[in-house]
Write a protein that holds these residues in place. Sequence first.
Motif, mmCIF file in Angstrom:
data_model
loop_
_atom_site.group_PDB
_atom_site.id
_atom_site.type_symbol
_atom_site.label_atom_id
_atom_site.label_comp_id
_atom_site.label_asym_id
_atom_site.label_seq_id
_atom_site.Cartn_x
_atom_site.Cartn_y
_atom_site.Cartn_z
ATOM 1 N N PRO A 1 0.799 -1.228 0.000
ATOM 2 C CA PRO A 1 0.000 0.000 0.000
ATOM 3 C C PRO A 1 0.831 1.278 0.000
ATOM 4 N N CYS A 2 2.158 1.129 0.080
ATOM 5 C CA CYS A 2 3.013 2.316 0.164
ATOM 6 C C CYS A 2 3.041 3.103 -1.143
ATOM 7 N N THR A 3 2.647 2.475 -2.228
ATOM 8 C CA THR A 3 2.661 3.169 -3.509
ATOM 9 C C THR A 3 1.438 2.764 -4.316
ATOM 10 N N THR A 4 0.958 3.663 -5.154
ATOM 11 C CA THR A 4 -0.233 3.387 -5.955
ATOM 12 C C THR A 4 0.042 2.308 -6.990
ATOM 13 N N PHE A 5 1.111 2.505 -7.765
ATOM 14 C CA PHE A 5 1.499 1.534 -8.786
ATOM 15 C C PHE A 5 3.019 1.384 -8.809
ATOM 16 N N PHE A 6 3.461 0.190 -9.183
ATOM 17 C CA PHE A 6 4.862 -0.007 -9.545
ATOM 18 C C PHE A 6 4.944 0.048 -11.065
ATOM 19 N N GLU A 7 5.983 0.694 -11.571
ATOM 20 C CA GLU A 7 6.134 0.838 -13.014
ATOM 21 C C GLU A 7 7.155 -0.171 -13.534
ATOM 22 N N VAL A 8 6.723 -0.965 -14.510
ATOM 23 C CA VAL A 8 7.596 -1.952 -15.147
ATOM 24 C C VAL A 8 7.829 -1.522 -16.588
ATOM 25 N N MET A 9 9.087 -1.202 -16.920
ATOM 26 C CA MET A 9 9.471 -0.822 -18.274
ATOM 27 C C MET A 9 9.932 -2.071 -19.010
ATOM 28 N N MET A 10 9.335 -2.340 -20.187
ATOM 29 C CA MET A 10 9.607 -3.584 -20.904
ATOM 30 C C MET A 10 9.895 -3.317 -22.371
ATOM 31 N N THR B 1 14.599 -6.587 -22.366
ATOM 32 C CA THR B 1 15.079 -5.661 -21.346
ATOM 33 C C THR B 1 13.898 -5.259 -20.477
ATOM 34 N N VAL B 2 14.064 -5.384 -19.174
ATOM 35 C CA VAL B 2 12.956 -5.097 -18.268
ATOM 36 C C VAL B 2 13.493 -4.418 -17.007
ATOM 37 N N TYR B 3 12.672 -3.541 -16.443
ATOM 38 C CA TYR B 3 13.090 -2.784 -15.256
ATOM 39 C C TYR B 3 11.855 -2.474 -14.431
ATOM 40 N N CYS B 4 11.959 -2.598 -13.099
ATOM 41 C CA CYS B 4 10.853 -2.264 -12.202
ATOM 42 C C CYS B 4 11.303 -1.233 -11.180
ATOM 43 N N THR B 5 10.402 -0.334 -10.854
ATOM 44 C CA THR B 5 10.749 0.729 -9.892
ATOM 45 C C THR B 5 10.955 0.201 -8.481
ATOM 46 N N CYS B 6 10.534 -1.040 -8.196
ATOM 47 C CA CYS B 6 10.779 -1.598 -6.852
ATOM 48 C C CYS B 6 12.246 -1.972 -6.667
ATOM 49 N N LYS B 7 12.964 -2.160 -7.793
ATOM 50 C CA LYS B 7 14.399 -2.453 -7.793
ATOM 51 C C LYS B 7 14.767 -3.730 -7.039
ATOM 52 N N ARG B 8 13.895 -4.707 -7.029
ATOM 53 C CA ARG B 8 14.234 -5.962 -6.346
ATOM 54 C C ARG B 8 15.419 -6.653 -7.010
ATOM 55 N N PHE B 9 15.460 -6.630 -8.333
ATOM 56 C CA PHE B 9 16.580 -7.286 -9.012
ATOM 57 C C PHE B 9 17.898 -6.613 -8.649
ATOM 58 N N GLU B 10 17.904 -5.292 -8.619
ATOM 59 C CA GLU B 10 19.128 -4.571 -8.262
ATOM 60 C C GLU B 10 19.529 -4.854 -6.825
ATOM 61 N N HIS B 11 18.537 -5.032 -5.947
ATOM 62 C CA HIS B 11 18.826 -5.261 -4.532
ATOM 63 C C HIS B 11 19.248 -6.697 -4.239
ATOM 64 N N PHE B 12 18.567 -7.663 -4.853
ATOM 65 C CA PHE B 12 18.754 -9.061 -4.468
ATOM 66 C C PHE B 12 19.169 -9.978 -5.611
ATOM 67 N N GLY B 13 19.143 -9.486 -6.852
ATOM 68 C CA GLY B 13 19.565 -10.320 -7.969
ATOM 69 C C GLY B 13 18.518 -11.306 -8.438
ATOM 70 N N LEU B 14 17.239 -11.085 -8.057
ATOM 71 C CA LEU B 14 16.129 -11.936 -8.486
ATOM 72 C C LEU B 14 14.986 -11.055 -8.985
ATOM 73 N N LEU B 15 14.306 -11.505 -10.028
ATOM 74 C CA LEU B 15 13.204 -10.727 -10.585
ATOM 75 C C LEU B 15 12.042 -10.644 -9.596
ATOM 76 N N CYS B 16 11.299 -9.544 -9.669
ATOM 77 C CA CYS B 16 10.224 -9.285 -8.722
ATOM 78 C C CYS B 16 8.877 -9.780 -9.240
ATOM 79 N N SER B 17 7.885 -9.789 -8.364
ATOM 80 C CA SER B 17 6.541 -10.234 -8.716
ATOM 81 C C SER B 17 5.911 -9.339 -9.766
#
Length: 509
Positions: free
Chosen positions: A349-358, A364-380
């Motif tokens: 609930p901390c954010t309205t939407f997460f943005e996924v650039m594809m 090439t894919v990128y998410c504003t949650c940055k889970r991949f950058e933080h942990f090296g695994l793709l996010c939900s």
Amino acid sequence: MRTLYGGFDKVGATKNDFKNFKRDLNRYISEFDADMMIKRLLRKKEYMPNFSMEYITDENGVLRGLFWADEDAKRNFCAWYNMMFVPFTGIDNHNRNVTLGAAIIGNKTAETYSWLLNVFRQAFGRAPPVIVTDQDPAMKKAIEDTWPESRHRLCMWHIMDKLSAKAGATICNNTDFKKRLCAIVWTDSILPVKFESEWATIMNDFNLVDHEWLQSLYQIRDTWIPAYYREEVISGLMRTSSRSESENHFFGQFCNPGCTLVEFLGHFDFAIEAQRHEHRKNEHDTRNTNAEIWAEDFVLEDQASRIYTRTIFFDQQLEIQNGIHRCAIGKWENMGDFVNFFVKDSEQPCTTFFEVMMREDDMTVYCTCKRFEHFGLLCSHIFCVLRMLDIREFPQRYILRRWTREAVPNSAPGAILGINETEDRYNEVNRVVREITYSTESVINQLVTNFDALCSFRDHVVNYFKTADGSVVNAPPKSRRERFAEITSNTKPSEATVRVPIGTRFKVG
């Protein structure tokens, strides 16, 4: 000994006999303790491929520092060097602790730490990109002087553990101050500007704007707050030095402050073998067990189960399931070569939407949650998009080798190649070793229900051992002095060249 011989009555010695034996052994070692340990490690350096060992003494010959690392440790560093901690503990491809090197130091001065970091660089060829320590000022200075290219991060736990003592138990226990502060300190989801705004609000609400300790922490916020590490690759794994604390506890089970240095080295070798045995067990379980697939209609989950180690797959599987059941795409829009998807996460609930650039052309894919950058695994959120687009192949560029089954080509003990070998030669030998390992395990698995065939295979292996050991000649019974020399891996020297520190409590790293 009771377990080994099958009962106390079969051991042939009393508890006091063992105590007396240990007493006599320590008397034998006496003041030659440090010298014996140094010579034992020097012999390893002479005969073991790619073994590093360095030590330093003061002007009186008293041991000040000692560092060593074997070939397996160096190979682990090559595979997982991004995960370095101080002490020298890392994370393997099963998300478990792995020892990358060891040291004994006689004091905690910046000079000693600088020596230690320098010999580490000499042994491994480079410094780690990110390290985590507590707020030891001597360590901070040594890192700045010796590893200036490394990003030094302070342990969040050590800092927040002092909160009640520094800010006051009353405000921490009787208000929501601690809860609100932890909400912005421990999260990975906010940006620096949001952290600074929330921090200012909290300080104002509780009249702590002029609190000296809290302000000192704010001044160094970029060294410990996750919001300032969002661009550091997989730095989310390294918030605290708890892995090092866990490793110290692990070694503490095998030794104690009262043991001699020679005895400690024996315990250390035993502990390392236990750790590496656990790694080999995890590798075996990964190769020989099949994880349950929850989403039969989503092929990426099955592919992930064959890409990652079992432990890591479970983490990735959870993200896949969250992408299916917890996330939904609200809208999307074209932005040049990319499509921008707005993903709603019902549990964030901390954010309205997460943005996924594809960009589907090259995945090439990128998410504003940055889970991949933080942990090296793709996010939900990314998996939600991949499923909607019916992507049938796991994006190769987002498979980090460090989490895969093949992260370390050869994790078996006694490997013969080091980090200086050519890549072709390294891959060739490890391919053969891997084939032998897999074939042996496969034969065992196939024969486990056929006892006679299993015994035949056992006899074949034992006969090969006998062939290899055929040149060994049985030695006559050893005297007690000879047994002491064997236990310590050293004959007692006539004069110690390296002296034992007196009154110093060693720190194991």
